[in-house]
Design an enzyme around this catalytic site. Sequence first.
Site, PDB file in Angstrom:
ATOM      1  N   ASP A 273       0.881  -1.153   0.000  1.00 60.38           N
ATOM      2  CA  ASP A 273       0.000   0.000   0.000  1.00 60.38           C
ATOM      3  C   ASP A 273       0.924   1.210   0.000  1.00 60.38           C
ATOM      4  O   ASP A 273       2.129   1.091   0.190  1.00 60.38           O
ATOM      5  CB  ASP A 273      -0.947  -0.025   1.213  1.00 60.38           C
ATOM      6  CG  ASP A 273      -2.156   0.880   0.984  1.00 60.38           C
ATOM      7  OD1 ASP A 273      -3.180   0.675   1.643  1.00 60.38           O
ATOM      8  OD2 ASP A 273      -2.070   1.780   0.118  1.00 60.38           O
TER       9      ASP A 273
HETATM   10  C1  GLC Z   1      -4.275   4.373  -0.170  1.00 58.59           C
HETATM   11  C2  GLC Z   1      -5.196   3.195   0.021  1.00 58.59           C
HETATM   12  C3  GLC Z   1      -5.190   2.220  -1.111  1.00 58.59           C
HETATM   13  C4  GLC Z   1      -5.000   2.975  -2.404  1.00 58.59           C
HETATM   14  C5  GLC Z   1      -3.616   3.571  -2.387  1.00 58.59           C
HETATM   15  C6  GLC Z   1      -3.355   4.436  -3.620  1.00 58.59           C
HETATM   16  O1  GLC Z   1      -3.656   4.734   1.012  1.00 58.59           O
HETATM   17  O2  GLC Z   1      -5.057   2.471   1.247  1.00 58.59           O
HETATM   18  O3  GLC Z   1      -6.446   1.516  -1.100  1.00 58.59           O
HETATM   19  O4  GLC Z   1      -5.154   2.098  -3.516  1.00 58.59           O
HETATM   20  O5  GLC Z   1      -3.354   4.323  -1.218  1.00 58.59           O
HETATM   21  O6  GLC Z   1      -4.186   5.545  -3.588  1.00 58.59           O
END
Ligand code: GLC
Length: 736
Positions: A273
């Site tokens: 993430d």
């Molecule tokens: C965020 C989210 C994830 C998302 C990523 C990119 O923090 O937790 O679901 O796809 O970052 O935006």
Amino acid sequence: MTIIFIVMTARFYFPFLLCLVAACSTRQSEINPVYLDFSAPLEDRVEDALSRMTLEEKVSILHAQSKFSSAGVQRLGIPDISCSDGPNGVRQEVLWDDWHHAGWTNDSCVAFPTLTALAATWDRELAGQYGKALGEEARFREKNIILGPGVNIFRTPLCGRNFEYMGEDPYLASQLVVPYIRNVQKNGVSACVKHFCLNNEETYRNQTDVYVSDRALHEIYLPVFKAAVKDAGTWSLMTSYNKYEGDYTSHSHKLLSEILKEEWGFDGVVVSDWGSIHDTEAAVKAGMDMEFGTSGSYSDYYLADPYLAGLEEGKFDMNELDDKCRRVLRLIFRTAMNPERPFGSLCSDEHYETARKVGAAGIVLLKNNGGLLPVRKDVHRIAVIGENALKKMTIGGGAASLKVQHEISILQGIKDRAGDDVEVIYARGYVGSPTTYQDGILVGTELIDERSADELTAEAIQVAASADIVIFVGGMNKDGGQDCEGFDRPSIDLLYGQNELIHALAEANPNIVVALVSGNAVSMPWIDTVPSVLQTWYLGSEAGHAFADVLFGDVNPSGKLPFTFPKQLGDSPAHYAGKAFPNPDRNDYAEGIYVGYRWYEKKDIQPLFAFGHGLSYTEFEYGQAKVSRATIRKKGSLQIRVPVTNIGKTAGSEVVQLYISDVECSLDRPEKELKGFEKVYLLPGETKTVTFNISEDLLQYYDDTAGTWVSEPGEFEAKIAAASDDIRRTVRFFLK
Ligand code: GLC
């Protein structure tokens, strides 16, 4: 003569001679720097490309080069990988290194209903159509990875991201996530199932440290990811921010290597993430393959220069590096360098039709006493009251926020459908959140209203009293503390004085329908005074049309709740007996496998509305259930058949649910567990026989002492139901 002939005709064959000479003289690798023989097996192409890469190039493809892209290998003609959020639509372009809009004018999308609405359809076919449409939009926008679906289990109704997920039952979510992923990937776009795993609350998502029994991990929290890997063949998967048993999930060898890669055979890419990696060695050895969103320069990423330095010092294994690169190359050849992939499409009629169909099929009719719905033909004056009849819900909520080509508001949908001889009057009712931000940009400013609550209430009551029917459209929104990433809700109560307003409106006009726009459970202190209640989710670009389809009966509601609505927060397993929430430290999931209806049935707690509940404008009668044999053996199976008849006057769909109870078991098991469902469409008077195939694996539980799935011989019950609290037929059988 011969010489003259050769000279005269040379101009025809001379160019071919040149090519022939050139081809022979140039080394093969200068013509096709990368194995361009697209017909070659994938693994051959991976090995060929890997063999040509330098150490630096191998490390360079393992981490971001911008907010949403990672580098390819320019020298070898291997393209960058681009990715985008999110699970229900393709996010607008953002700046190279920044979350803010890039300000493009060709990146508006179709917002599909959020995944709670898809889950509420209980429709595998629709889930496939959803994945197809989303994949086509991502493909057209040149995205190689779409960062969805989000599949974390509803453990608490306060979790801010529940709206992005698929409810409280692993079987329901697994059955729908598979067609979604398969059809996204048919476009040559990788799904990225997230967030692996145990991301069940938001406030302290970066530090909460989950401890849960192996049995609950395998029976509740892993199955949807396992189905995504083993049944859908997801090409990538995203880790979560939280810890599990003391390690960040991005550093968990048990999760990423032992379970995901070794036990399940995952051959895709484990993506972090955004900012979920915190240490090079921990991430490398756990099994991380790709790093996004870490703060600082891209070369300082944990899987960038620090990893390269470690490799050069011999601290890390080159074979381990090659495995990571193989996975990324496999992803590249499945997507960006896949010659068979289609070209996608954006904002097509088909996509809007899919959004509308899923929306209408996901709406859940919770209550309809007196048959107030569908809106009768003799209704000539409809009062629509509430901010959520106007508020744009495709905006906000965090990563799932979208820039849409259009969003039909619920008020607009009602007006479009009501027809000329029906007057639709609107009153704001309350001012909750008049504006919203999307990636740093203020949008939706038209809702600003300076009037006092009393003025708004007085106007709403007056408008309601004058109408034949009142449609109150409230619920939640995508603001922080409502349905929004990064926050949990302070309570399950509706905000902005909605409860008081609903009571007042019901006094003014008993013909009131309450429509809740939300992705979560809310309390309903007014439930006994309101004859009709619709759970209408976040329905995306076609929200107003999907809502009106159901409100006016053009579509007979067939949605069923994918999670329980508790009467009060303390009834929920995550809050029972005053348990601390949210939890910044060690976070024991003491309820174990007893999540959702499993919990309420074990504790004999009556919910406000049960898992699997959903009414129709018609009625269905279940005939006698017949079982094909009284016993099944290991690896065997049996069939259960039940005729279902539409005994009403309106065609409609019924979701026939199958729950299994293990009557005699050495371990404590839930009273029953969902192990099958079929959605059948029936004309008035029509009967169809629904068949369930019970195989032994549906009877198993996870024995965490043996570390494997087992089934115990003995008596079982199959309960055929219209809802988890509406069992229509029960049959017994034995496992030998
Ligand atoms: C965020 C989210 C994830 C998302 C990523 C990119 O923090 O937790 O679901 O796809 O970052 O935006």
